[in-house]
Design an enzyme around this catalytic site. Sequence first.
Site, PDB file in Angstrom:
ATOM      1  N   ARG A 147     -11.052   4.387  -9.556  1.00  0.00           N
ATOM      2  CA  ARG A 147      -9.705   3.855  -9.349  1.00  0.00           C
ATOM      3  C   ARG A 147      -9.506   2.706 -10.333  1.00  0.00           C
ATOM      4  NH1 ARG A 147      -7.243   0.456  -4.217  1.00  0.00           N
ATOM      5  NH2 ARG A 147      -7.758  -1.311  -5.538  1.00  0.00           N
ATOM      6  N   TYR A 159      -2.317  -7.411  -7.063  1.00  0.00           N
ATOM      7  CA  TYR A 159      -3.170  -6.738  -6.097  1.00  0.00           C
ATOM      8  C   TYR A 159      -4.244  -5.910  -6.792  1.00  0.00           C
ATOM      9  CZ  TYR A 159      -5.005  -3.073  -3.413  1.00  0.00           C
ATOM     10  OH  TYR A 159      -5.897  -2.219  -2.870  1.00  0.00           O
ATOM     11  N   ASP A 210      -3.788   2.884  -7.278  1.00  0.00           N
ATOM     12  CA  ASP A 210      -3.194   2.524  -5.986  1.00  0.00           C
ATOM     13  C   ASP A 210      -1.926   1.703  -6.216  1.00  0.00           C
ATOM     14  OD1 ASP A 210      -2.671   1.806  -3.382  1.00  0.00           O
ATOM     15  OD2 ASP A 210      -4.689   1.051  -2.947  1.00  0.00           O
ATOM     16  N   HIS A 212       0.012   0.706  -3.679  1.00  0.00           N
ATOM     17  CA  HIS A 212       0.067  -0.223  -2.551  1.00  0.00           C
ATOM     18  C   HIS A 212       1.464  -0.413  -1.990  1.00  0.00           C
ATOM     19  CE1 HIS A 212      -2.593  -3.051  -0.370  1.00  0.00           C
ATOM     20  NE2 HIS A 212      -3.432  -2.135  -0.772  1.00  0.00           N
ATOM     21  N   GLU A 236      -1.708   6.541  -5.306  1.00  0.00           N
ATOM     22  CA  GLU A 236      -1.877   6.293  -3.873  1.00  0.00           C
ATOM     23  C   GLU A 236      -0.769   5.389  -3.348  1.00  0.00           C
ATOM     24  OE1 GLU A 236      -5.797   4.789  -3.170  1.00  0.00           O
ATOM     25  OE2 GLU A 236      -5.127   3.514  -1.529  1.00  0.00           O
ATOM     26  N   GLU A 262      -3.869   5.382   4.415  1.00  0.00           N
ATOM     27  CA  GLU A 262      -4.837   4.402   4.923  1.00  0.00           C
ATOM     28  C   GLU A 262      -4.291   3.577   6.081  1.00  0.00           C
ATOM     29  OE1 GLU A 262      -5.558   2.276   1.202  1.00  0.00           O
ATOM     30  OE2 GLU A 262      -4.598   0.520   2.059  1.00  0.00           O
ATOM     31  N   ARG A 283      -5.274  10.232   3.373  1.00  0.00           N
ATOM     32  CA  ARG A 283      -6.321   9.209   3.267  1.00  0.00           C
ATOM     33  C   ARG A 283      -6.665   8.523   4.588  1.00  0.00           C
ATOM     34  NH1 ARG A 283      -5.918   5.110   0.745  1.00  0.00           N
ATOM     35  NH2 ARG A 283      -8.070   4.999   0.088  1.00  0.00           N
ATOM     36  N   GLU A 339     -13.327   7.238  -0.818  1.00  0.00           N
ATOM     37  CA  GLU A 339     -13.383   5.911  -1.430  1.00  0.00           C
ATOM     38  C   GLU A 339     -14.693   5.223  -1.037  1.00  0.00           C
ATOM     39  OE1 GLU A 339     -10.401   3.196   0.008  1.00  0.00           O
ATOM     40  OE2 GLU A 339     -10.555   1.919  -1.756  1.00  0.00           O
ATOM     41  N   TRP A 402       3.019  -5.545   0.575  1.00  0.00           N
ATOM     42  CA  TRP A 402       1.763  -5.845  -0.106  1.00  0.00           C
ATOM     43  C   TRP A 402       0.889  -4.595  -0.102  1.00  0.00           C
ATOM     44  CZ3 TRP A 402      -3.490  -5.761   1.178  1.00  0.00           C
ATOM     45  CH2 TRP A 402      -4.333  -6.227   0.120  1.00  0.00           C
TER      46      TRP A 402
HETATM   47  C1  GCO Z   1      -7.742   0.649  -0.696  1.00  0.00           C
HETATM   48  C2  GCO Z   1      -6.924  -0.350   0.005  1.00  0.00           C
HETATM   49  C3  GCO Z   1      -7.587  -1.592   0.455  1.00  0.00           C
HETATM   50  C4  GCO Z   1      -6.720  -2.260   1.492  1.00  0.00           C
HETATM   51  C5  GCO Z   1      -7.520  -2.920   2.531  1.00  0.00           C
HETATM   52  C6  GCO Z   1      -6.633  -3.472   3.626  1.00  0.00           C
HETATM   53  O1  GCO Z   1      -7.167   1.616  -1.130  1.00  0.00           O
HETATM   54  O2  GCO Z   1      -8.939   0.457  -0.777  1.00  0.00           O
HETATM   55  O3  GCO Z   1      -5.607  -0.355  -0.333  1.00  0.00           O
HETATM   56  O4  GCO Z   1      -7.948  -2.443  -0.576  1.00  0.00           O
HETATM   57  O5  GCO Z   1      -5.848  -3.157   0.923  1.00  0.00           O
HETATM   58  O6  GCO Z   1      -8.430  -2.012   3.029  1.00  0.00           O
HETATM   59  O7  GCO Z   1      -7.391  -3.907   4.684  1.00  0.00           O
HETATM   60 MG    MG Z   2      -5.120   1.666  -0.888  1.00  0.00          MG
END
Ligand code: GCO
Ligand code: MG
Length: 402
Positions: A147, A159, A210, A212, A236, A262, A283, A339, A402
């Site tokens: 990633r 981020y 990602d 986010h 992602e 996630e 995911r 991951e 975020w």
């Molecule tokens: C990822 C995630 C993490 C999250 C975290 C939140 O894809 O690994 O986005 O970095 O931000 O797990 O608790």
């Molecule tokens: Mg993520």
Amino acid sequence: MKIADVRVIVTCPGRNFVALKIVTEDGVSGVGDATLNGRELAVAAYLTEHVVPLLIGRDASRIEDTWQFLYKGAYWRRGPVTMSAIAAVDTALWDIKGKVAGLPLYQLLGGRSRSGVTVYGHANAVDVETVLSEISSYVALGYRAVRVQTGIPGLSSTYGVSDDKMFYEPADAALPTENVWSTEHYLHHVPKVFAEVRKEFGPTLKLLHDVHHRLTPIEAARLGKSLEPYALTWIEDPVPAELQEGFRLIRQHTTTPLAVGEVFNTIWDCQELITSQLIDYIRTTVVHAGGITHLRRIFDLAALHHVRSGSHGATDLSPVCMAAALHVDIAIPNFGLQEYMRHTPETDLVFPHGYRFERGYLHPSEEPGLGVDIDEELAARYPYSPAQLPVNRLEDGTMHSW
Ligand code: GCO
Ligand code: MG
């Protein structure tokens, strides 16, 4: 096989974790992960106050019935707190079942469908040059999938970019750190990063990114299109997914594969995404999606619709979750990727485990059950320490995802 004792363990060996230990009257024990990053104590209290009293005296072999009892019996359904608590119980009961059977958990899930679990690591850096050398380190370690996140010129923080490369940790302060975001700067920069990465590493290394939850559907569609020449394995969380329908718009515009899940807790969070084939990878993972019992239900639905798994595996998911996820990953027919962010040595000591990394693959433990435990004495030496995830604002101060 009655449940005799249940313990909720909160520990902070470098970061906070919540674990559940269930012990039967015959002395067989099982562990489950109940960590919900930044909201850990809510799950710990849910378990201690509302779940543990229901478990004492129950038959530990009745996994499905216990799941239904905790889900339907609470009346209040779904949500990350409830589902993480149910997940911890479910995972611990599967651990016990494996130990009683004398088999590693994946054997109870149907046995191996593959020889190893392909994992992706996190290459992140402030600039392109450094990220290229980060990717090289992962390739040298044998990773087949990486990633890639970089800083965005013009933004002071981004981020996914941390100081400590191997042990990336976003929950960095007792009160949330504030980041600044600009979609314009981001969309301009990211395609240039992947052009460099492909030029350096060729066409076959799996590359992921990602987003986010930071874009709107049409912005995400533009990103997907602009990344098509670099053949990513997925982008992602391109948009917040409360609106599952939002993915339909992205899908109409780009062939870049999409991954999400996630922050999902149940099959109902991804039902439309899966059955309408709006995504390529789901995911969800053991701890936040109701345990092994419910995660398998999600992955089975996904298998019917050409959607593969891509379980979340950040450092806030404990080694207990990782151990459980690997048993699922190795057994299901529609595994995609897992991951994998390495835990710190302190965390590894608190949660001794038998899974191992070798040439880009993780291998589940061959011990009966999950093959992971918690050293409760050591865990007690690391008291809870409040830590929250950052927040994000646009340049004019507006709160953003975020
Ligand atoms: C990822 C995630 C993490 C999250 C975290 C939140 O894809 O690994 O986005 O970095 O931000 O797990 O608790
Ligand atoms: Mg993520």
